[in-house]
Scaffold this motif. Structure first.
Motif, PDB file in Angstrom:
ATOM      1  N   TRP A 253     -55.863   1.827   0.843  1.00 43.12           N
ATOM      2  CA  TRP A 253     -56.903   1.515  -0.153  1.00 43.12           C
ATOM      3  C   TRP A 253     -56.406   1.842  -1.559  1.00 43.12           C
ATOM      4  O   TRP A 253     -56.574   1.048  -2.486  1.00 43.12           O
ATOM      5  N   THR A 254     -55.764   3.001  -1.716  1.00 38.89           N
ATOM      6  CA  THR A 254     -55.288   3.418  -3.037  1.00 38.89           C
ATOM      7  C   THR A 254     -54.226   2.454  -3.567  1.00 38.89           C
ATOM      8  O   THR A 254     -54.286   2.037  -4.720  1.00 38.89           O
ATOM      9  N   HIS A 255     -53.292   2.053  -2.700  1.00 39.46           N
ATOM     10  CA  HIS A 255     -52.178   1.210  -3.144  1.00 39.46           C
ATOM     11  C   HIS A 255     -52.543  -0.260  -3.288  1.00 39.46           C
ATOM     12  O   HIS A 255     -51.918  -0.973  -4.079  1.00 39.46           O
ATOM     13  N   HIS A 256     -53.529  -0.728  -2.516  1.00 41.31           N
ATOM     14  CA  HIS A 256     -53.833  -2.165  -2.521  1.00 41.31           C
ATOM     15  C   HIS A 256     -55.168  -2.533  -3.164  1.00 41.31           C
ATOM     16  O   HIS A 256     -55.412  -3.710  -3.394  1.00 41.31           O
ATOM     17  N   VAL A 257     -56.000  -1.552  -3.420  1.00 37.83           N
ATOM     18  CA  VAL A 257     -57.286  -1.828  -4.065  1.00 37.83           C
ATOM     19  C   VAL A 257     -57.389  -1.058  -5.379  1.00 37.83           C
ATOM     20  O   VAL A 257     -57.528  -1.647  -6.450  1.00 37.83           O
ATOM     21  N   LEU A 258     -57.305   0.264  -5.313  1.00 36.05           N
ATOM     22  CA  LEU A 258     -57.543   1.087  -6.498  1.00 36.05           C
ATOM     23  C   LEU A 258     -56.487   0.894  -7.582  1.00 36.05           C
ATOM     24  O   LEU A 258     -56.810   0.543  -8.717  1.00 36.05           O
ATOM     25  N   LEU A 259     -55.227   1.147  -7.259  1.00 32.35           N
ATOM     26  CA  LEU A 259     -54.193   1.116  -8.298  1.00 32.35           C
ATOM     27  C   LEU A 259     -53.938  -0.260  -8.897  1.00 32.35           C
ATOM     28  O   LEU A 259     -53.733  -0.353 -10.114  1.00 32.35           O
ATOM     29  N   PRO A 260     -53.950  -1.349  -8.120  1.00 29.76           N
ATOM     30  CA  PRO A 260     -53.752  -2.647  -8.773  1.00 29.76           C
ATOM     31  C   PRO A 260     -54.842  -2.978  -9.803  1.00 29.76           C
ATOM     32  O   PRO A 260     -54.574  -3.689 -10.770  1.00 29.76           O
ATOM     33  N   VAL A 261     -56.030  -2.452  -9.624  1.00 26.65           N
ATOM     34  CA  VAL A 261     -57.125  -2.761 -10.550  1.00 26.65           C
ATOM     35  C   VAL A 261     -57.287  -1.673 -11.609  1.00 26.65           C
ATOM     36  O   VAL A 261     -57.476  -1.962 -12.784  1.00 26.65           O
ATOM     37  N   TYR A 262     -57.199  -0.401 -11.211  1.00 28.70           N
ATOM     38  CA  TYR A 262     -57.539   0.701 -12.109  1.00 28.70           C
ATOM     39  C   TYR A 262     -56.352   1.582 -12.484  1.00 28.70           C
ATOM     40  O   TYR A 262     -56.528   2.555 -13.207  1.00 28.70           O
ATOM     41  N   GLY A 263     -55.163   1.273 -12.006  1.00 29.88           N
ATOM     42  CA  GLY A 263     -53.989   2.083 -12.319  1.00 29.88           C
ATOM     43  C   GLY A 263     -53.418   1.678 -13.660  1.00 29.88           C
ATOM     44  O   GLY A 263     -52.757   0.658 -13.785  1.00 29.88           O
ATOM     45  N   ARG A 264     -53.657   2.483 -14.653  1.00 32.41           N
ATOM     46  CA  ARG A 264     -53.174   2.188 -16.005  1.00 32.41           C
ATOM     47  C   ARG A 264     -51.764   2.734 -16.202  1.00 32.41           C
ATOM     48  O   ARG A 264     -51.251   3.484 -15.383  1.00 32.41           O
ATOM     49  N   GLU A 265     -51.166   2.380 -17.312  1.00 34.56           N
ATOM     50  CA  GLU A 265     -49.801   2.788 -17.613  1.00 34.56           C
ATOM     51  C   GLU A 265     -49.667   4.313 -17.546  1.00 34.56           C
ATOM     52  O   GLU A 265     -50.553   5.050 -17.974  1.00 34.56           O
ATOM     53  N   VAL A 266     -48.548   4.766 -17.023  1.00 32.51           N
ATOM     54  CA  VAL A 266     -48.261   6.194 -16.919  1.00 32.51           C
ATOM     55  C   VAL A 266     -47.615   6.654 -18.223  1.00 32.51           C
ATOM     56  O   VAL A 266     -46.634   6.065 -18.684  1.00 32.51           O
TER      57      VAL A 266
END
Length: 173
Positions: free
Chosen positions: A63-76
């Motif tokens: 879920w984190t890698h395929h749902v959360l981060l693609p949508v809500y993962g901003r630049e580090v």
């Protein structure tokens, strides 16, 4: 079935905490057969161990890698860190698991139409701000570099427990 389709099915099923990986994409919780007990609600990941922990962490990771981060993962950045091995940070696992449980409750079949807005307002923003805080669980981690955190020192004695027994008398006294 292609690897992409297989992963998509697992992510779709894992998108809801009560969905087992074997359920098809978009399916809700399994309806028990007559005479069977309904499945128990998901347990918070910090209460799990062994295979139950591993399976829950795998679903959380999908879920984190395929749902959360693609949508809500901003630049580090140094002011907004993320650790590429976030599962090595117990606080991050706990925060993300709570976020995932709320996601399943508020966005799954049968949830209210306002569920996604509530999830964004009440859960997603505060968790991501906490995780990405420069003093948060990923402080010191950089892209491609994980830094384990030192745990605070805690006295071994329980301050609220019974007092320890007195030491035995010395044979030299």
């Amino acid at each position: 079935m292609s690897t992409t389709q297989s992963t998509h099915s697992e992510v779709s099923a894992a998108g809801r905490p009560d969905a087992a990986p074997s359920q098809g994409a978009g399916s809700g919780p399994a309806t028990p057969a007559p005479g069977e007990k309904p499945s128990a609600p998901p347990r918070f990941i910090l209460y799990l161990d062994g295979p139950a922990y591993a399976q829950t962490l795998r679903q959380l990771t999908l879920w984190t890698h395929h749902v959360l981060l693609p949508v809500y993962g901003r630049e580090v950045t140094s002011q907004s860190p993320w650790c590429s091995v976030w599962w090595e940070h117990p606080e991050a696992v706990a925060q993300l698991h709570g976020l995932w449980l709320a996601w399943g409750d508020l966005t799954g079949p049968g949830s209210d139409m306002t569920g996604p807005a509530i999830w964004h307002r009440d859960y997603m923003s505060s968790v991501m701000v906490t995780l990405r805080d420069p003093q948060g669980p990923f402080a010191g981690c950089k892209p491609g570099m994980h830094r384990p955190k030192e745990k605070p020192v805690v006295e071994a004695m329980d301050p609220f427990g019974p007092p320890p027994p007195p030491p035995p008398p010395s044979p030299w006294s």
